[in-house]
Scaffold this motif. Structure first.
Motif, short mmCIF file in Angstrom:
data_model
loop_
_atom_site.label_atom_id
_atom_site.label_comp_id
_atom_site.label_asym_id
_atom_site.label_seq_id
_atom_site.Cartn_x
_atom_site.Cartn_y
_atom_site.Cartn_z
N ALA A 82 0.76 -0.82 0.59
CA ALA A 82 -0.11 0.27 0.32
C ALA A 82 0.99 1.46 -0.22
CB ALA A 82 -1.34 -0.30 1.09
N ASN A 85 2.99 1.45 -3.22
CA ASN A 85 2.09 1.98 -4.48
C ASN A 85 1.53 3.49 -3.70
OD1 ASN A 85 2.18 -0.62 -5.49
ND2 ASN A 85 0.02 -1.66 -5.09
N THR A 86 0.99 4.31 -2.91
CA THR A 86 0.35 5.01 -3.06
C THR A 86 1.52 6.56 -3.29
OG1 THR A 86 -0.51 4.29 -1.08
CG2 THR A 86 0.06 6.54 -1.04
N GLU A 87 2.84 5.44 -2.77
CA GLU A 87 3.85 6.70 -3.09
C GLU A 87 4.51 6.34 -4.94
OE1 GLU A 87 8.99 6.42 -2.39
OE2 GLU A 87 8.49 4.92 -2.55
N ALA A 89 2.23 6.20 -6.95
CA ALA A 89 0.73 7.30 -7.66
C ALA A 89 1.09 8.41 -7.20
CB ALA A 89 -0.18 6.89 -6.17
N ILE A 90 1.92 8.91 -5.97
CA ILE A 90 2.44 10.91 -5.45
C ILE A 90 3.21 11.28 -6.61
CG2 ILE A 90 3.46 12.02 -3.81
CD1 ILE A 90 1.99 10.41 -1.68
N LEU A 95 -2.43 10.88 -7.88
CA LEU A 95 -3.30 11.08 -6.30
C LEU A 95 -3.55 12.23 -6.58
CD1 LEU A 95 -3.57 9.35 -3.78
CD2 LEU A 95 -1.87 10.39 -2.61
N HIS A 97 -5.72 15.46 -4.54
CA HIS A 97 -6.18 15.46 -3.78
C HIS A 97 -6.78 16.92 -3.13
CE1 HIS A 97 -2.37 17.70 -2.07
NE2 HIS A 97 -2.62 16.47 -2.46
N PHE A 107 1.58 13.72 5.33
CA PHE A 107 2.66 12.86 4.33
C PHE A 107 3.36 13.26 4.99
CE2 PHE A 107 -1.16 11.07 1.89
CZ PHE A 107 -0.54 9.79 1.68
N THR A 139 -5.09 7.35 3.62
CA THR A 139 -5.09 6.79 1.87
C THR A 139 -4.06 5.45 1.68
OG1 THR A 139 -4.77 9.67 2.09
CG2 THR A 139 -3.93 8.63 0.57
N MET A 140 -3.73 5.12 1.96
CA MET A 140 -2.64 3.74 2.12
C MET A 140 -3.61 2.69 2.19
SD MET A 140 1.08 4.68 3.78
CE MET A 140 1.85 6.14 3.44
N MET A 143 -5.51 2.79 -0.76
CA MET A 143 -5.06 2.65 -1.89
C MET A 143 -5.13 1.18 -1.91
SD MET A 143 -3.80 3.55 -4.64
CE MET A 143 -2.78 4.81 -4.36
#
Length: 170
Positions: A82, A85-87, A89-90, A95, A97, A107, A139-140, A143
Motif C-alpha cells: 500500500a 503504491n501510494t508513493e 501514485a504520488i 494521487l 487531493h 504525508f 490514504t494508504m 489505496m
C-alpha cells in the motif's frame, strides 16, 4: 487549544472544512460512525478499510448493519504494498487531493522508513505528539482496498485481509 499546543493550524483547517473537530479531548466514535454512515448513504461505498486499533466495536456495529468493513492491520505484509503504491501514485502525479493542506501535512510527517530484510516498509512517524500521520495512513489503506478491485493489482484480497470477500462482507 490543540492548535496552539501542537503549533498546527487545526482551527484554520476546521474553518476551511478540511477536518472535522469534535467536542472533548478524546476521539468521538459516535461522530465518526455517523459520518461513515452518512457517506455510505451518499456514495456507493465498496469497502470501508480500518485499522482495528481502538475501532473494533464501531466497525462491528457497521458490519452488523451490512456495511462493507474490512480490517487492514498495520503490518508489513499489508502496508508495504500500500505504501509503495501510494508513493508511486504520488510520484506519477496520479494521487489527486485538491491541494488538501491537512493531508499534505500528514504525508510530510511520514518518515522515510528503513526497509525490513525483505524490503518491506510501512508508515512511521518521529515520536512527537504533534506529528500526525493518520490521514496519510488512511490514504494508504484506501489505496490497498481500491487496488484489490484492479485486475492488474499486486493485491490479493484474501492475502491482504486473511479472509475471503464473502467472509469480510457477510
Amino acid at each position: 487549544r490543540r492548535s496552539q499546543e501542537d503549533s498546527v493550524p487545526y482551527d484554520q483547517w476546521q474553518a476551511e472544512g478540511l477536518i472535522t473537530a469534535t467536542d472533548g479531548s478524546a476521539i468521538d466514535e459516535d461522530a465518526i460512525e455517523a459520518c461513515i454512515r452518512a457517506l455510505c448513504g451518499t456514495y456507493d461505498v465498496q469497502r470501508i478499510g480500518f485499522d482495528p486499533y481502538h475501532t473494533r466495536r464501531m466497525m462491528a456495529r457497521l458490519a452488523d448493519d451490512g456495511l462493507p468493513v474490512v480490517e487492514v492491520a498495520q503490518h508489513y505484509r499489508l502496508m508495504s504494498p500500500a505504501m509503495k503504491n501510494t508513493e508511486k501514485a504520488i510520484l506519477e502525479r496520479r494521487l489527486r487531493h485538491g491541494g488538501h493542506e491537512a493531508l499534505r501535512w500528514a504525508f510530510a510527517n511520514v518518515v522515510m522508513p528503513v526497509p525490513d530484510p525483505n524490503g518491506n516498509v510501512k508508515p512511521s512517524k518521529k515520536h512527537s505528539r504533534n506529528l500526525k500521520i493518520d490521514p496519510a495512513v488512511a490514504t494508504m489503506i484506501a489505496m490497498a482496498l481500491a487496488t484489490v478491485a484492479d485486475e492488474d493489482a499486486i493485491y490479493d484480497f484474501e492475502a491482504l485481509t486473511g479472509r475471503t470477500e464473502k467472509e469480510a462482507h457477510g
